[in-house]
Design a protein around this motif. Sequence first.
Motif, PDB file in Angstrom:
ATOM      1  N   SER A   7     -24.695  25.117 -41.756  1.00 50.35           N
ATOM      2  CA  SER A   7     -24.892  26.490 -41.356  1.00 50.35           C
ATOM      3  C   SER A   7     -25.954  26.877 -42.839  1.00 50.35           C
ATOM      4  O   SER A   7     -26.069  27.594 -42.697  1.00 50.35           O
ATOM      5  N   SER A   8     -26.375  25.788 -42.981  1.00 52.76           N
ATOM      6  CA  SER A   8     -27.724  26.125 -44.249  1.00 52.76           C
ATOM      7  C   SER A   8     -28.483  26.958 -43.386  1.00 52.76           C
ATOM      8  O   SER A   8     -29.392  28.123 -43.737  1.00 52.76           O
ATOM      9  N   ARG A   9     -28.996  26.706 -41.732  1.00 51.22           N
ATOM     10  CA  ARG A   9     -29.357  27.392 -41.011  1.00 51.22           C
ATOM     11  C   ARG A   9     -29.111  28.072 -40.524  1.00 51.22           C
ATOM     12  O   ARG A   9     -30.107  29.504 -39.800  1.00 51.22           O
ATOM     13  N   ARG A  10     -27.573  29.029 -40.367  1.00 52.83           N
ATOM     14  CA  ARG A  10     -26.843  30.414 -40.138  1.00 52.83           C
ATOM     15  C   ARG A  10     -25.927  30.728 -40.922  1.00 52.83           C
ATOM     16  O   ARG A  10     -24.526  30.833 -40.816  1.00 52.83           O
ATOM     17  N   VAL A  11     -26.771  31.476 -42.050  1.00 56.45           N
ATOM     18  CA  VAL A  11     -25.583  32.301 -42.943  1.00 56.45           C
ATOM     19  C   VAL A  11     -25.045  33.364 -41.753  1.00 56.45           C
ATOM     20  O   VAL A  11     -26.229  34.125 -41.696  1.00 56.45           O
ATOM     21  N   GLY A  12     -24.310  33.411 -42.526  1.00 53.77           N
ATOM     22  CA  GLY A  12     -23.495  35.088 -41.796  1.00 53.77           C
ATOM     23  C   GLY A  12     -22.913  34.910 -40.295  1.00 53.77           C
ATOM     24  O   GLY A  12     -22.708  35.020 -39.640  1.00 53.77           O
ATOM     25  N   ARG A  13     -23.457  33.142 -39.722  1.00 55.04           N
ATOM     26  CA  ARG A  13     -23.173  33.550 -38.880  1.00 55.04           C
ATOM     27  C   ARG A  13     -22.463  32.480 -38.453  1.00 55.04           C
ATOM     28  O   ARG A  13     -22.144  30.949 -39.351  1.00 55.04           O
TER      29      ARG A  13
ATOM     30  N   PHE B  94     -30.500  -4.488 -21.758  1.00 50.68           N
ATOM     31  CA  PHE B  94     -30.748  -3.981 -20.263  1.00 50.68           C
ATOM     32  C   PHE B  94     -31.504  -5.048 -19.341  1.00 50.68           C
ATOM     33  O   PHE B  94     -30.826  -6.129 -18.161  1.00 50.68           O
ATOM     34  N   SER B  95     -33.011  -5.863 -19.873  1.00 51.16           N
ATOM     35  CA  SER B  95     -33.383  -6.870 -19.041  1.00 51.16           C
ATOM     36  C   SER B  95     -34.367  -7.561 -19.812  1.00 51.16           C
ATOM     37  O   SER B  95     -34.635  -8.619 -20.126  1.00 51.16           O
ATOM     38  N   GLU B  96     -34.870  -7.058 -20.881  1.00 50.89           N
ATOM     39  CA  GLU B  96     -35.718  -7.565 -22.122  1.00 50.89           C
ATOM     40  C   GLU B  96     -35.004  -8.081 -23.320  1.00 50.89           C
ATOM     41  O   GLU B  96     -34.326  -7.340 -24.028  1.00 50.89           O
ATOM     42  N   GLU B  97     -35.640  -9.236 -24.223  1.00 49.32           N
ATOM     43  CA  GLU B  97     -35.161  -9.578 -25.543  1.00 49.32           C
ATOM     44  C   GLU B  97     -34.474  -8.543 -26.463  1.00 49.32           C
ATOM     45  O   GLU B  97     -33.377  -8.106 -27.052  1.00 49.32           O
ATOM     46  N   ASP B  98     -35.775  -8.180 -26.573  1.00 49.95           N
ATOM     47  CA  ASP B  98     -35.806  -7.309 -27.706  1.00 49.95           C
ATOM     48  C   ASP B  98     -35.781  -5.904 -27.669  1.00 49.95           C
ATOM     49  O   ASP B  98     -35.762  -4.518 -28.171  1.00 49.95           O
ATOM     50  N   GLU B  99     -34.829  -5.303 -26.110  1.00 51.45           N
ATOM     51  CA  GLU B  99     -34.247  -3.875 -25.751  1.00 51.45           C
ATOM     52  C   GLU B  99     -33.034  -3.695 -27.283  1.00 51.45           C
ATOM     53  O   GLU B  99     -31.745  -4.092 -26.667  1.00 51.45           O
ATOM     54  N   ASN B 100     -32.827  -3.825 -28.316  1.00 53.29           N
ATOM     55  CA  ASN B 100     -32.505  -3.817 -28.894  1.00 53.29           C
ATOM     56  C   ASN B 100     -32.188  -3.296 -30.050  1.00 53.29           C
ATOM     57  O   ASN B 100     -31.753  -2.721 -31.335  1.00 53.29           O
ATOM     58  N   LEU B 101     -32.364  -1.288 -29.593  1.00 57.35           N
ATOM     59  CA  LEU B 101     -32.379  -0.927 -30.147  1.00 57.35           C
ATOM     60  C   LEU B 101     -31.029  -0.254 -30.990  1.00 57.35           C
ATOM     61  O   LEU B 101     -30.221  -0.271 -30.003  1.00 57.35           O
ATOM     62  N   VAL B 102     -30.861   0.229 -32.220  1.00 53.91           N
ATOM     63  CA  VAL B 102     -29.438   1.162 -32.654  1.00 53.91           C
ATOM     64  C   VAL B 102     -29.991   2.959 -33.387  1.00 53.91           C
ATOM     65  O   VAL B 102     -30.771   2.514 -33.826  1.00 53.91           O
ATOM     66  N   PHE B 103     -29.858   3.598 -32.920  1.00 48.09           N
ATOM     67  CA  PHE B 103     -30.095   4.643 -33.580  1.00 48.09           C
ATOM     68  C   PHE B 103     -29.373   4.805 -34.114  1.00 48.09           C
ATOM     69  O   PHE B 103     -27.964   4.936 -34.388  1.00 48.09           O
ATOM     70  N   ILE B 104     -29.690   5.747 -35.087  1.00 46.37           N
ATOM     71  CA  ILE B 104     -29.402   6.678 -36.834  1.00 46.37           C
ATOM     72  C   ILE B 104     -29.728   7.859 -36.593  1.00 46.37           C
ATOM     73  O   ILE B 104     -30.794   8.224 -36.463  1.00 46.37           O
ATOM     74  N   ASN B 105     -28.736   9.276 -36.357  1.00 50.06           N
ATOM     75  CA  ASN B 105     -29.388  10.521 -36.469  1.00 50.06           C
ATOM     76  C   ASN B 105     -28.686  11.176 -37.665  1.00 50.06           C
ATOM     77  O   ASN B 105     -27.373  11.794 -37.394  1.00 50.06           O
ATOM     78  N   ALA B 106     -29.212  11.444 -38.682  1.00 53.36           N
ATOM     79  CA  ALA B 106     -30.619  11.131 -38.821  1.00 53.36           C
ATOM     80  C   ALA B 106     -30.979  10.545 -40.546  1.00 53.36           C
ATOM     81  O   ALA B 106     -29.983  10.656 -41.209  1.00 53.36           O
ATOM     82  N   TRP B 107     -32.193  10.359 -41.212  1.00 56.40           N
ATOM     83  CA  TRP B 107     -32.438  10.037 -42.445  1.00 56.40           C
ATOM     84  C   TRP B 107     -32.465  11.370 -43.396  1.00 56.40           C
ATOM     85  O   TRP B 107     -31.975  10.826 -44.237  1.00 56.40           O
ATOM     86  N   ASN B 108     -33.266  12.118 -42.678  1.00 55.21           N
ATOM     87  CA  ASN B 108     -32.989  13.641 -43.974  1.00 55.21           C
ATOM     88  C   ASN B 108     -33.479  14.931 -42.929  1.00 55.21           C
ATOM     89  O   ASN B 108     -33.664  15.451 -42.846  1.00 55.21           O
ATOM     90  N   GLU B 109     -31.857  15.178 -42.348  1.00 55.23           N
ATOM     91  CA  GLU B 109     -31.624  16.353 -41.466  1.00 55.23           C
ATOM     92  C   GLU B 109     -31.234  17.156 -42.705  1.00 55.23           C
ATOM     93  O   GLU B 109     -29.667  17.288 -42.374  1.00 55.23           O
ATOM     94  N   TRP B 110     -31.471  17.592 -43.576  1.00 57.12           N
ATOM     95  CA  TRP B 110     -30.752  18.086 -44.772  1.00 57.12           C
ATOM     96  C   TRP B 110     -29.773  19.554 -44.618  1.00 57.12           C
ATOM     97  O   TRP B 110     -29.084  19.732 -44.859  1.00 57.12           O
ATOM     98  N   ALA B 111     -30.740  20.179 -43.628  1.00 58.42           N
ATOM     99  CA  ALA B 111     -29.995  21.665 -43.507  1.00 58.42           C
ATOM    100  C   ALA B 111     -29.428  21.350 -41.885  1.00 58.42           C
ATOM    101  O   ALA B 111     -28.491  22.069 -41.860  1.00 58.42           O
TER     102      ALA B 111
END
Length: 444
Positions: free
Chosen positions: A283-289, A316-333
């Motif tokens: 909402s902070s990026r879409r004032v009045g919309r 999937f095939s490699e041992e270090d295919e071990n990623l988990v993502f967080i969206n986001a660290w700092n998307e304040w707006a």
Amino acid sequence: MNTNKRVIAIHLPQFHPFKENDEWWGKGFTEWTNVTKARPRYEGHYQPHLPSDTGFYDLRLPEARQMQADLAKEYGIYGFCYYHYWFTGKQLMERPVNDILTSGEPDFPFMLCWANENWARNWDGGFTNVLIEQKYSYEDDIEHIRWLCKNVFSDNRYIRVSGKPVFAVYRVTLFPDFRNTIKIWRKVAKEEFNMELYLVETMFPGDPTHTTITEGIDAAMDFQPIGVMTSGLPQVNVRSLNPQEKESDKPTVYNYSDYVDYCCSKELPKRCYPCVSPGFDNSSRRVGRTFLSFTEQTPDNFGRWLFDALCIDCSFSEEDENLVFINAWNEWAEGNHLEPDQKWGRSFLEATKEAIEKYNKDGRPNNYDAQKKEKHERIVKIINPEKGKLRKKSIYNGCKNVIKNKNVTLSQAYNTIKEAKEELPRGMYYKLIYKFLFYRLFCH
């Protein structure tokens, strides 16, 4: 099953002034400008989101970048995924990452995700009022990957899988021929830098234009939480604080707890990394919309979503295919941040650490599959308590919300209506077509 997970938080580097933003938005503009303007739009609406521990930092300062890395490390985050803005050789908001590269500080793992949409005044990556257009060419593919291999991928802090630098691309469907771009990138990296690449594409749940992983890509990321728009979950009724608010400007609000259950009940596509989100409110990026928002956006609900994501087997095939993502660290707006704010303090960070420590200690629960089934049954009842299918009204309202939401592109909105055609009576379907034409051609 791989039990060594690396949790990576997506990072927006726009918290500093730079020349183009000064020209387009006014002198001194940063992401904080939008954040501080936000006001509640409906009863119980949490706005503005204002920082507590970190203050209104400036990412030109090495102390600010070090503070972020120290805070992330303290709560179990493995590294940052910085958005990278490249427009035919021209970069935007590149200073924070460039300073990290040249200074060697902070000593904290990182990777890049190319945000390859147009830079537009309407903040949604579309083609309305474009400020700088994204163009693709054979020559630029070569120049881009050369710059990355030479200046970024060789950094010893850069996140890798099997020794290969991980590079993510935000919107592969915007390329004229992304498969060919992949071939060019791999060829240049190998022949000129003796480097293998690990390429990741983001996939948006419910996007009818992107349902399978692109040939030549190593993995995908299940980008959240925009998938709520096509989940079929009912919209939460809220009372607007503006009695004169137009129907087309009313918010689209969902229950975050229900969406967490929805995501936890789903199976991800093969070779797709999980991604979770502490919430969303643009909402902070879409004032009045119109804007997208959640109720029940709490640390506890986020923590159980993250724990579920950690339990997903993504080797999937490699041992270090071990990623988990967080969206986001700092998307304040976008009301979407782990960084401490004045309402929750460090609670979202604490929920992050608790989920990681719980998973590292106990691993995946023995009743994980049974829990997933229970969540699925609960979500089916929410979507349609009578028949276990989406009600026609639910489908109609979901399509209507997609049509009105300016974060959804024209083609995505149209394809959503097309997919609903078989489920709806003819009258409802033609009503949607009329609304699509009215909102998209006359109101936007």
